[in-house]
Motif scaffolding. Structure first.
Motif, PDB file in Angstrom:
ATOM      1  N   VAL A   9     188.179 -71.468  24.545  1.00 24.64           N
ATOM      2  CA  VAL A   9     187.538 -70.147  24.484  1.00 24.64           C
ATOM      3  C   VAL A   9     186.020 -70.289  24.585  1.00 24.64           C
ATOM      4  CG1 VAL A   9     187.084 -68.153  23.016  1.00 24.64           C
ATOM      5  CG2 VAL A   9     189.416 -69.056  23.221  1.00 24.64           C
ATOM      6  N   TRP A  10     185.447 -71.211  23.811  1.00 16.31           N
ATOM      7  CA  TRP A  10     184.003 -71.402  23.857  1.00 16.31           C
ATOM      8  C   TRP A  10     183.553 -71.882  25.241  1.00 16.31           C
ATOM      9  CZ3 TRP A  10     180.310 -69.482  21.170  1.00 16.31           C
ATOM     10  CH2 TRP A  10     180.482 -69.171  19.814  1.00 16.31           C
ATOM     11  N   THR A  11     184.315 -72.766  25.833  1.00 20.44           N
ATOM     12  CA  THR A  11     183.954 -73.262  27.169  1.00 20.44           C
ATOM     13  C   THR A  11     183.993 -72.143  28.187  1.00 20.44           C
ATOM     14  OG1 THR A  11     184.890 -75.439  26.622  1.00 20.44           O
ATOM     15  CG2 THR A  11     184.508 -74.969  28.949  1.00 20.44           C
ATOM     16  N   LEU A  12     185.010 -71.283  28.099  1.00 21.49           N
ATOM     17  CA  LEU A  12     185.103 -70.156  29.025  1.00 21.49           C
ATOM     18  C   LEU A  12     183.943 -69.184  28.832  1.00 21.49           C
ATOM     19  CD1 LEU A  12     186.672 -68.648  31.212  1.00 21.49           C
ATOM     20  CD2 LEU A  12     188.078 -67.624  29.410  1.00 21.49           C
ATOM     21  N   VAL A  13     183.577 -68.918  27.580  1.00 21.75           N
ATOM     22  CA  VAL A  13     182.471 -67.987  27.297  1.00 21.75           C
ATOM     23  C   VAL A  13     181.151 -68.544  27.832  1.00 21.75           C
ATOM     24  CG1 VAL A  13     181.076 -66.970  25.455  1.00 21.75           C
ATOM     25  CG2 VAL A  13     183.575 -66.895  25.313  1.00 21.75           C
ATOM     26  N   ILE A  14     180.874 -69.813  27.517  1.00 25.91           N
ATOM     27  CA  ILE A  14     179.584 -70.408  27.899  1.00 25.91           C
ATOM     28  C   ILE A  14     179.481 -70.571  29.409  1.00 25.91           C
ATOM     29  CG2 ILE A  14     178.161 -72.495  27.721  1.00 25.91           C
ATOM     30  CD1 ILE A  14     179.346 -72.805  24.844  1.00 25.91           C
ATOM     31  N   THR A  15     180.509 -71.145  30.014  1.00 22.92           N
ATOM     32  CA  THR A  15     180.459 -71.341  31.470  1.00 22.92           C
ATOM     33  C   THR A  15     180.540 -70.004  32.201  1.00 22.92           C
ATOM     34  OG1 THR A  15     182.870 -71.685  31.584  1.00 22.92           O
ATOM     35  CG2 THR A  15     181.474 -73.638  31.327  1.00 22.92           C
ATOM     36  N   GLY A  73     175.961 -87.149  32.351  1.00 21.64           N
ATOM     37  CA  GLY A  73     176.692 -86.341  31.376  1.00 21.64           C
ATOM     38  C   GLY A  73     176.662 -84.878  31.761  1.00 21.64           C
ATOM     39  N   ARG A  74     177.840 -84.283  31.905  1.00 18.14           N
ATOM     40  CA  ARG A  74     177.924 -82.919  32.418  1.00 18.14           C
ATOM     41  C   ARG A  74     177.359 -81.896  31.448  1.00 18.14           C
ATOM     42  NH1 ARG A  74     183.912 -84.593  34.435  1.00 18.14           N
ATOM     43  NH2 ARG A  74     183.317 -85.380  36.505  1.00 18.14           N
ATOM     44  N   ARG A  75     177.623 -82.063  30.160  1.00 17.71           N
ATOM     45  CA  ARG A  75     177.077 -81.114  29.185  1.00 17.71           C
ATOM     46  C   ARG A  75     175.553 -81.187  29.147  1.00 17.71           C
ATOM     47  NH1 ARG A  75     178.335 -82.273  23.034  1.00 17.71           N
ATOM     48  NH2 ARG A  75     176.804 -83.899  23.497  1.00 17.71           N
ATOM     49  N   ARG A  76     175.001 -82.397  29.170  1.00 19.72           N
ATOM     50  CA  ARG A  76     173.555 -82.564  29.110  1.00 19.72           C
ATOM     51  C   ARG A  76     172.872 -81.947  30.333  1.00 19.72           C
ATOM     52  NH1 ARG A  76     171.498 -88.607  28.968  1.00 19.72           N
ATOM     53  NH2 ARG A  76     172.623 -88.513  26.981  1.00 19.72           N
ATOM     54  N   LEU A 118     178.892 -77.458  37.500  1.00 18.13           N
ATOM     55  CA  LEU A 118     179.390 -78.035  36.256  1.00 18.13           C
ATOM     56  C   LEU A 118     180.166 -77.019  35.433  1.00 18.13           C
ATOM     57  CD1 LEU A 118     176.266 -80.165  35.295  1.00 18.13           C
ATOM     58  CD2 LEU A 118     178.343 -80.895  36.464  1.00 18.13           C
ATOM     59  N   THR A 119     179.990 -75.707  35.695  1.00 19.25           N
ATOM     60  CA  THR A 119     180.764 -74.717  34.945  1.00 19.25           C
ATOM     61  C   THR A 119     182.258 -74.898  35.219  1.00 19.25           C
ATOM     62  OG1 THR A 119     180.583 -73.043  36.705  1.00 19.25           O
ATOM     63  CG2 THR A 119     178.883 -73.047  35.009  1.00 19.25           C
ATOM     64  N   LEU A 120     182.624 -75.063  36.479  1.00 17.90           N
ATOM     65  CA  LEU A 120     184.034 -75.198  36.823  1.00 17.90           C
ATOM     66  C   LEU A 120     184.582 -76.559  36.396  1.00 17.90           C
ATOM     67  CD1 LEU A 120     186.364 -73.693  38.033  1.00 17.90           C
ATOM     68  CD2 LEU A 120     185.702 -74.516  40.297  1.00 17.90           C
ATOM     69  N   THR A 121     183.765 -77.605  36.481  1.00 15.05           N
ATOM     70  CA  THR A 121     184.207 -78.931  36.054  1.00 15.05           C
ATOM     71  C   THR A 121     184.452 -78.962  34.549  1.00 15.05           C
ATOM     72  OG1 THR A 121     182.802 -79.835  37.789  1.00 15.05           O
ATOM     73  CG2 THR A 121     183.710 -81.392  36.220  1.00 15.05           C
ATOM     74  N   LEU A 122     183.523 -78.419  33.769  1.00 17.73           N
ATOM     75  CA  LEU A 122     183.688 -78.370  32.313  1.00 17.73           C
ATOM     76  C   LEU A 122     184.891 -77.520  31.927  1.00 17.73           C
ATOM     77  CD1 LEU A 122     179.922 -77.882  31.402  1.00 17.73           C
ATOM     78  CD2 LEU A 122     181.317 -79.845  30.708  1.00 17.73           C
ATOM     79  N   LEU A 123     185.093 -76.405  32.638  1.00 18.95           N
ATOM     80  CA  LEU A 123     186.216 -75.519  32.330  1.00 18.95           C
ATOM     81  C   LEU A 123     187.544 -76.174  32.685  1.00 18.95           C
ATOM     82  CD1 LEU A 123     186.978 -72.716  31.308  1.00 18.95           C
ATOM     83  CD2 LEU A 123     186.774 -71.873  33.641  1.00 18.95           C
ATOM     84  N   LEU A 185     180.297 -77.475  23.756  1.00 21.72           N
ATOM     85  CA  LEU A 185     180.929 -78.089  24.920  1.00 21.72           C
ATOM     86  C   LEU A 185     181.164 -79.578  24.683  1.00 21.72           C
ATOM     87  CD1 LEU A 185     178.926 -76.490  27.894  1.00 21.72           C
ATOM     88  CD2 LEU A 185     181.132 -75.783  26.948  1.00 21.72           C
ATOM     89  N   ASN A 186     182.256 -80.092  25.217  1.00 17.59           N
ATOM     90  CA  ASN A 186     182.538 -81.523  25.146  1.00 17.59           C
ATOM     91  C   ASN A 186     181.809 -82.251  26.268  1.00 17.59           C
ATOM     92  OD1 ASN A 186     184.296 -81.229  22.941  1.00 17.59           O
ATOM     93  ND2 ASN A 186     186.044 -80.820  24.281  1.00 17.59           N
ATOM     94  N   GLU A 187     181.271 -83.413  25.955  1.00 16.94           N
ATOM     95  CA  GLU A 187     180.585 -84.211  26.963  1.00 16.94           C
ATOM     96  C   GLU A 187     181.590 -84.982  27.815  1.00 16.94           C
ATOM     97  OE1 GLU A 187     178.402 -84.526  29.079  1.00 16.94           O
ATOM     98  OE2 GLU A 187     176.650 -85.028  27.849  1.00 16.94           O
ATOM     99  N   SER A 188     181.289 -85.136  29.090  1.00 19.92           N
ATOM    100  CA  SER A 188     182.133 -85.930  29.988  1.00 19.92           C
ATOM    101  C   SER A 188     181.274 -86.431  31.133  1.00 19.92           C
ATOM    102  CB  SER A 188     183.297 -85.090  30.530  1.00 19.92           C
ATOM    103  OG  SER A 188     182.827 -84.002  31.317  1.00 19.92           O
TER     104      SER A 188
END
Length: 467
Positions: A9-15, A73-76, A118-123, A185-188
């Motif tokens: 949910v948080w990832t969807l909201v932020i991205t 790092g995608r989040r960074r 990175l929004t779609l990758t993180l999601l 967000l989780n880092e990857s």
């Protein structure tokens, strides 16, 4: 389970919010263009650059932004992109002249290019595979609504506040997203350890040369030295870029991705869709104000049947793509978008009634909504998980490139056949440009039919056959 759901949910909201900002700024300036021209000066070329300076830097740096996320790092990198975009938005709002505004818009594009892929990758990383159709549908609805509602948001802010507020709007959202991304967000990271600087420079120079030539063609003449140079050098540099990517140890865009029929066809369809749509909206938003005499807000409201449809249709399209595959949904959406533009070309006139425009706007909105969610799903399903960052960047880059080329191409057709001298002169340029936009999107529908019926199974079969 609950923690995984909260993360999703948080990832969807932020991205979703970040993607909304980046997508909104593609076309948020369109209904503000007459006010910007009055306030800061400039002609048709300056107005084109106000749109294209953003879409061009957005397009040519998307793949580099995706590679930065894989490397550091995608989040960074996502957070850095949001910061750059937010600062550039403030600079655009404070621009004292048209040149400064164009420069700020270009920096905005840099920030969007870093954060958007990175929004779609993180999601994708946060979403279970069996729920991606629905989640991508929501993500597609958010981004589709942002692209299409740009004229309404820009018009309302321009009329009731000032055109500067179309950029100030981004600042509080961006400031809020930076700490949220860090905390939620989780880092990857991706598999690539190096950046393809040479490939980035080649692609950037090639695309800039082509778009520059298209924008300057009517003013300087299509046989003038700068325009001919751009039309010749641009494709040559693109060929050099492809040759480099085939040999580079760490390419920004691995050419092997295009061995996938689904990936190649979907990206071709995306480029053509955005070329026809962006170019048409660029002209239609001005037509409603310059010719029909509507205020910026009224112009945006009259486009609501187009702009509101993706919010309703895109989630349904995502569910449909899970059941019947992405190909028929995407192809139907592009076909409807082409029909809508063609209908508007048939009825366009200096005194056309709104009820006459309405069917074309509704059909275009349904088509746009059907396209967005399945397109993302097809692209992400056509590559291996470790390649999804590059695939997302490539797809978004080609969309933005299509938008830049569409604005430049359709504006060139408009300028060659008409102009701003009178309502009839504007209509004389608009009609052939809309027919060109409809033909471009129809070609995208034809490209979508090349997508395999079921992407995952078809791509697995192709990989086995290749092995």
């Amino acid at each position: 389970m609950r923690s995984q759901r909260a993360t999703l949910v948080w990832t969807l909201v932020i991205t979703g919010l970040a993607g909304f900002m980046a997508s909104l700024d593609n076309l948020v300036v369109t209904t503000a263009l007459p006010s910007i021209r009055t306030d800061l000066g400039g002609g048709l070329e300056d107005l084109e650059w106000t749109v294209n300076s953003y879409t061009l830097t957005f397009a040519v740096l998307l793949l580099f932004g995706s590679a930065l996320g894989d490397r550091f790092g995608r989040r960074r990198i996502f957070g850095i992109g949001v910061a750059v975009f937010t600062a550039a938005s403030a600079a655009a709002a404070l621009a004292p002249g048209i040149e400064a505004l164009i420069a700020a818009r270009a920096v905005q594009g840099v920030g969007a290019a870093i954060m958007m892929p990175l929004t779609l990758t993180l999601l994708t990383a946060a979403t279970p595979e069996n729920r991606r159709g629905l989640v991508f549908g929501i993500w597609g609805a958010i981004n589709g609504l942002a692209v299409a509602s740009g004229p309404l948001v820009g018009g309302a802010l321009t009329e009731h506040l000032s055109w500067q507020w179309i950029f100030w709007l981004n600042v509080p959202v961006g400031v809020a997203l930076i700490p949220l991304a860090r905390l939620r967000l989780n880092e990857s990271r991706g598999p690539s350890g190096r950046l393809d600087v040479t490939g980035t420079l080649l692609a950037s120079a090639a695309l800039f040369a082509v778009v520059y030539a298209l924008i300057r063609g009517n003013t300087d003449g299509w046989t003038s030295a700068p325009v001919l140079s751009g039309l010749i050098v641009g494709p040559l540099l693109l060929a050099v870029f492809v040759a480099w990517e085939l040999r580079a140890p760490h390419p920004m865009l691995p050419m092997r991705l295009f061995r996938s029929r689904a990936f190649s066809a979907m990206n071709a369809a995306s480029l053509l869709m955005f070329a026809g749509m962006f170019g048409s909206i660029f002209l239609l938003s001005q037509f409603l104000q310059t010719v029909l005499g509507h205020s910026p807000t009224e112009a945006g409201l009259r486009m609501l049947p187009w702009t509101a449809m993706p919010l309703v249709v895109a989630p349904i399209a995502g569910i449909l793509s899970d059941r019947i595959g992405g190909r028929p949904v995407v192809a139907a959406g592009l076909a409807l978008q082409a029909v809508g533009l063609a209908l508007f070309a048939l009825v366009a006139a200096p005194d056309v009634a709104y009820t006459t425009q309405l069917p074309s706007l509704i059909i275009s909105g349904i088509g746009m909504g059907l396209y967005f969610a399945p397109a993302a799903g097809v692209v992400m399903a056509s590559v291996r998980p470790e390649e999804q960052g590059m695939a997302s960047g490539a797809n978004n880059a080609l969309r933005e490139l299509g938008g830049a080329i569409g604005v430049a191409s359709l504006a060139a057709i408009f300028a060659g056949q008409g102009g701003y001298a009178s309502g009839q002169a504007f209509t004389d340029g608009l009609v052939p440009a809309l027919w060109a936009g409809a033909a471009i999107v129809a070609a995208g529908a034809a490209a979508a039919l090349v997508i395999p019926r079921r992407v995952r199974e078809a791509e697995a079969t192709e990989l086995v056959a290749a092995a």
